[in-house]
Design an enzyme around this catalytic site. Structure first.
Site, short mmCIF file in Angstrom:
data_model
loop_
_atom_site.label_atom_id
_atom_site.label_comp_id
_atom_site.label_asym_id
_atom_site.label_seq_id
_atom_site.Cartn_x
_atom_site.Cartn_y
_atom_site.Cartn_z
N ASP A 169 7.28 -5.42 4.88
CA ASP A 169 5.53 -5.15 5.21
C ASP A 169 3.90 -6.02 4.69
O ASP A 169 4.07 -6.34 3.79
CB ASP A 169 5.43 -3.95 5.39
N GLU A 197 6.72 -10.00 7.53
CA GLU A 197 5.66 -9.96 8.48
C GLU A 197 4.96 -10.80 7.65
O GLU A 197 3.72 -11.15 6.85
CB GLU A 197 5.32 -8.18 8.80
N HIS A 238 0.82 -1.24 0.00
CA HIS A 238 -0.04 -0.02 -0.16
C HIS A 238 0.77 1.08 -0.29
O HIS A 238 2.01 0.69 0.21
CB HIS A 238 -0.82 -0.06 1.20
N ARG A 259 13.43 -5.66 4.96
CA ARG A 259 11.53 -6.45 5.79
C ARG A 259 10.44 -6.26 4.93
O ARG A 259 10.25 -5.20 4.54
CB ARG A 259 11.74 -5.99 7.59
N ASP A 292 -1.42 0.75 18.92
CA ASP A 292 -1.36 1.84 17.92
C ASP A 292 -2.58 3.13 17.97
O ASP A 292 -4.02 2.88 18.15
CB ASP A 292 -0.97 2.03 16.43
N HIS A 295 5.20 -2.46 16.75
CA HIS A 295 4.62 -1.25 16.84
C HIS A 295 3.23 -1.98 16.24
O HIS A 295 2.47 -1.28 16.63
CB HIS A 295 4.90 -0.19 15.43
N ASP A 296 2.59 -3.19 16.04
CA ASP A 296 1.36 -3.45 15.70
C ASP A 296 0.90 -4.11 16.90
O ASP A 296 -0.68 -4.89 16.85
CB ASP A 296 1.36 -4.32 14.28
#
Length: 371
Positions: free
Chosen positions: A194, A223, A114, A192, A364, A296-297
């Site tokens: 995402d 991920e 995205h 990495r 978040d 962070h998720d």
């Protein structure tokens, strides 16, 4: 344990264009290496932050050794230019080279599923509609394209993150070249990826070829939240770990097993979950897993272990949550046990910044607070 060097892109023009993750990174690090400390000081003041600043530009490259010494000693550093991305038109590539000389690897983060709403190709579609040459790079449902009516597919129904159409050959070539460019420019050690489960297997294979062409020891991390060997997405069994895709994945199953055990689940259940991953994963992938207890998720590990589940509660409720001292102390003991388990399991243990000092927070943005 050595600290981390973050390469941080800063706004070109309006300081209000600062992404939340960038602001959180500045808040989390111990010091900032800046192209011009005066420019970066204005940026930090805009964010309400106070951080030690070190000059690092063309005529101050001698500071690189001192910066790396601090990172080796355990401090975290944000490297930034006056505007834009370090390593393009400033000396960022030199400090990466010095990091390599000291055995510090640099991994880039690639979001190829995205984009941002204001990414120029998407803005071309917003402006030119069906006449745009980029219209097939996205999933457009109707015209005109506006964020008010959200006439395009997004990630998680979030209107500021249009989803990319990786079935489009031109878009694929674009991102493969992006991957190659940054590997060459920074001499990085891999990528990495995402939301790898949203990326087609053959696209991941193309990225892998680019990564391995840069260096056979370069690393491709994905991920993936489930068992990567049994994962199905969109009705297709994924081929991440068959030797032609990812080298390793973010190991959420280990996290889930440890959390369940420390919340009261049986030893047998925990052992079965851990053993399942060890049995399913090929040995090279098993020992290259990114083992973690939070990202962070997710909720902070301390919050996940000791506080109440959010269970749909609003952000106001989440923002005000802090554990009383007795529960905080008990939670810290659980966090120590969790990391003791993590550090003895196969794979590469990783600590999400702030966990080492007992930071709290739900998902978040509450898991991205400043030190």
């Amino acid at each position: 344990m050595a600290g981390t060097l973050y390469l941080v892109a800063t706004p070109i023009g309006n300081l209000d264009d600062m992404p939340p993750r960038v602001a959180a990174t500045f808040g989390a690090v111990d010091f900032v290496a800046a192209e011009d400390t005066r420019v970066t000081l204005r940026l930090l003041n805009h964010l309400g932050l106070k951080k030690p600043l070190v000059s690092y530009y063309e005529h101050a490259l001698h500071h690189g050794a001192a910066i790396l010494a601090r990172i080796e000693a355990g401090e975290n550093c944000a490297l930034c230019s006056d505007a834009g991305m370090p390593c393009i038109s400033d000396p960022g590539e030199q400090i990466v080279a010095e990091a390599h000389a000291r055995g510090i690897r640099v991994l880039l983060d690639g979001v190829f599923n995205h984009c941002g709403y204001y990414w120029p190709p998407f803005q071309d579609v917003v402006k030119n509609g069906e006449a745009s040459g980029y219209r097939d790079w996205f999933f457009i449902n109707s015209y005109p394209v506006t964020h008010e009516t959200r006439t395009y597919d997004c990630v998680g129904h979030y209107k500021w993150m249009p989803k990319l159409n990786l079935a489009n050959p031109e878009l694929r070539r674009y991102f493969i070249e992006v991957g190659k460019h940054w590997l060459r420019t920074v001499d990085a050690d891999g990528w990495r990826l995402d939301v790898a489960d949203e990326l087609p297997d053959d696209f991941i294979e193309e990225i892998r070829k680019a990564v391995k062409a840069h260096g056979p020891d370069c690393y491709l991390l994905g991920e993936v939240w489930e068992d990567a060997t049994t994962k199905e997405a969109y009705g297709v069994r994924r081929t991440y770990l068959l030797g032609k895709g990812l080298d390793g994945v973010m190991n959420y199953p280990f996290r889930n097993a440890i959390l369940s055990f420390l919340r009261g689940d049986s030893t047998l259940s925990c052992a079965e979950q851990l053993t399942s991953i060890c049995e399913h994963y090929p040995a090279p992938a098993l020992h290259a897993l990114m083992n973690h207890l939070g990202t962070h998720d997710t909720e902070r590990i301390l919050t996940a272990l000791e506080d109440e589940p959010a269970e749909g509660r609003d952000r106001y409720w989440q923002s005000g949550r802090r554990l009383p001292k007795a529960r905080y102390d008990h939670g810290i003991r659980l966090v120590r046990l969790a990391y003791a388990l993590l550090f003895t399991l196969p794979g590469v243990p990783c600590v999400y910044y702030g966990d080492e000092i007992g930071m709290q927070g739900y998902r978040d943005p509450f898991n991205r607070a400043y030190y």
